[in-house]
Design a protein around this motif. Sequence first.
Motif, PDB file in Angstrom:
ATOM      1  N   TYR A   6       0.838  -1.204   0.000  1.00 52.58           N
ATOM      2  CA  TYR A   6       0.000   0.000   0.000  1.00 52.58           C
ATOM      3  C   TYR A   6       0.868   1.248   0.000  1.00 52.58           C
ATOM      4  N   LYS A   7       0.334   2.298  -0.651  1.00 51.57           N
ATOM      5  CA  LYS A   7       1.056   3.571  -0.689  1.00 51.57           C
ATOM      6  C   LYS A   7       0.451   4.526   0.328  1.00 51.57           C
ATOM      7  N   PHE A  12      -3.963   5.247   3.223  1.00 56.34           N
ATOM      8  CA  PHE A  12      -3.240   5.559   4.456  1.00 56.34           C
ATOM      9  C   PHE A  12      -3.464   4.517   5.544  1.00 56.34           C
ATOM     10  N   GLY A  13      -4.702   4.137   5.776  1.00 60.33           N
ATOM     11  CA  GLY A  13      -5.000   3.183   6.858  1.00 60.33           C
ATOM     12  C   GLY A  13      -4.303   1.858   6.645  1.00 60.33           C
ATOM     13  N   PRO A 146     -10.115   0.285  16.043  1.00 64.23           N
ATOM     14  CA  PRO A 146      -8.836   0.136  16.740  1.00 64.23           C
ATOM     15  C   PRO A 146      -7.681   0.341  15.765  1.00 64.23           C
ATOM     16  N   THR A 147      -6.632   1.021  16.233  1.00 66.58           N
ATOM     17  CA  THR A 147      -5.461   1.313  15.407  1.00 66.58           C
ATOM     18  C   THR A 147      -4.220   1.162  16.265  1.00 66.58           C
ATOM     19  N   PRO A 148      -3.258   0.363  15.838  1.00 67.65           N
ATOM     20  CA  PRO A 148      -2.050   0.167  16.665  1.00 67.65           C
ATOM     21  C   PRO A 148      -1.476   1.494  17.144  1.00 67.65           C
ATOM     22  N   PHE A 149      -1.139   1.555  18.425  1.00 67.69           N
ATOM     23  CA  PHE A 149      -0.579   2.729  19.111  1.00 67.69           C
ATOM     24  C   PHE A 149      -1.602   3.846  19.288  1.00 67.69           C
ATOM     25  N   ILE A 150      -2.430   4.115  18.277  1.00 70.19           N
ATOM     26  CA  ILE A 150      -3.300   5.301  18.276  1.00 70.19           C
ATOM     27  C   ILE A 150      -4.549   5.068  19.103  1.00 70.19           C
ATOM     28  N   ARG A 151      -5.195   3.890  18.925  1.00 72.40           N
ATOM     29  CA  ARG A 151      -6.392   3.578  19.695  1.00 72.40           C
ATOM     30  C   ARG A 151      -6.423   2.067  19.919  1.00 72.40           C
ATOM     31  N   SER A 152      -6.015   1.672  21.144  1.00 71.35           N
ATOM     32  CA  SER A 152      -6.011   0.233  21.448  1.00 71.35           C
ATOM     33  C   SER A 152      -6.726   0.026  22.777  1.00 71.35           C
TER      34      SER A 152
END
Length: 485
Positions: A6-7, A12-13, A146-152
């Motif tokens: 992915y670019k 982005f996600g 959920p997003t690693p580091f950002i929202r876990s």
Amino acid sequence: GLGLTYKKAENFGEWYSEVVVNGEMIEYYDISGCYILRPWSMAIWETLQAFFDPEIKKMKIKNCYFPVFVSSTVLEKEKDHIEGFAPEVAWVTKSGKSDLEIPIAIRPTSETVMYPYYSKWIRGHRDLPLKLNQWCNVVRWEFSNPTPFIRSREFLWQEGHTAFATKEEADTEVLEILELYRRIYEEYLAVPVVKGKKSELEKFAGGLYTTSVEAFIPNTGRGIQGATSHCLGQNFAKMFEINYENEKGERAMVWQNSWAYSTRTIGVMVMVHGDDKGLVMPPKVSSVQVIVIPVPYKDADTQGILDACSATVNALVEAGIRAESDARDNYSPGWKYSQWEMKGVPLRIEIGPKDLANKQVRAVRRDTGAKIDIANAELVEEIKKLLDNIQQNLFDVAKQKRDECIQVIHTWEDFIEALNNKKMILAPWCDEKEVEEDVKARTKGETGAAKTLCSPFDQPELPEGTVCFASGKPAKKWSYWGRSY
Ligand SMILES: O=C1CCCN[C@@H]1CCCn1cnc2ccccc2c1=O
């Protein structure tokens, strides 16, 4: 094979999820919203802690450790503010096969854990100021993406909880801590942030006021709260009866602060600096700053090249630079270049037959790709300069990109256009809660509503007669607005 699918500019996600895994920072876990922190990211957390912990100790703040479990009676004591957060609280209801009589919550934050004991420990003015911090994990059973580091659902943080006799002392500490948070972002993670005050709607409801450092992600056009430093006023003192006999023999309530930064810092750094080749690590937080790679050519003096690599690593390590060599004989140099670029190592040193003959090394920068030949005699000095230059360049580039995203507006039309152009909007505002609620309602959409990020301490000129972009009422202050994480 190697390389991202992915670019950053296109997906982005997906790019972000792939880069934290391929860079060996994160391993996904079989429970949604939970992630394994691998050494490559844990080392960053430790480096930030190695900066912050001595700094708070200089402020006479002491570390402690309170239990991870909170009884429901105590947790629900903060009726008003807890109700908003209640759905996020994780509960232990059984041990083995049998139910617990009273369910026990896992701490989502530690006010209710700590403050009954603050009440017990603070009796007289000599018990003040009480200044404690703990390094721990917290659990918030969130449902939004959920997003690693950002929202876990579990993350690591430090939470400081301090109590003073006077508001002045509390106000002073709020800003001292906020400055440490700015340094974490700008001096270590090379990420520019804005210091400011949260609006009444966005502040911590249990407190008096909230200050924060706000970052911005140009690719998504979203603001992100980097860290917070709250003044709680006497709200929790009232709730938990944290009072004492002051020097005049009167009963007085304490003035409190609480402040935190978390592993979210690492995610912000990845989002800001990462590119389509992978992570880009600021030298100050990279566990490997220089990777030395032998480039043998057929059988031309391979041992000489390997010896030169070891000598190079030793010279750098002796000078306090975190250098390693990658002498694995089962990968080609090209493969190694890609792998260490994926991990974002700031500098690569290549040593081939020509370099050996010329008593030099070839350094390659991860941030710009520039190739620099360095004579062995100048190695340590030149590498130190390069690492400092990379650290500064990452910040300068990120600041320039962030500044390009800032848009000053005065009307609703311009606000909507800027929002759709993924801008960090600076607008004159009447500072009325209902107006912020109205802006949120009017901008609700699939990409999320706009909200205030903070009102910057560094206020631009506000000419007499300037009106609020949303309500037309007299503007009281400038505020940053945008979509956010
Ligand atoms: O930011 C900080 C700094 C560190 C100490 N805590 C404050 C405020 C935390 C706000 N908060 C955030 N999520 C929660 C989730 C569940 C229950 C309670 C809460 C909650 O109180």
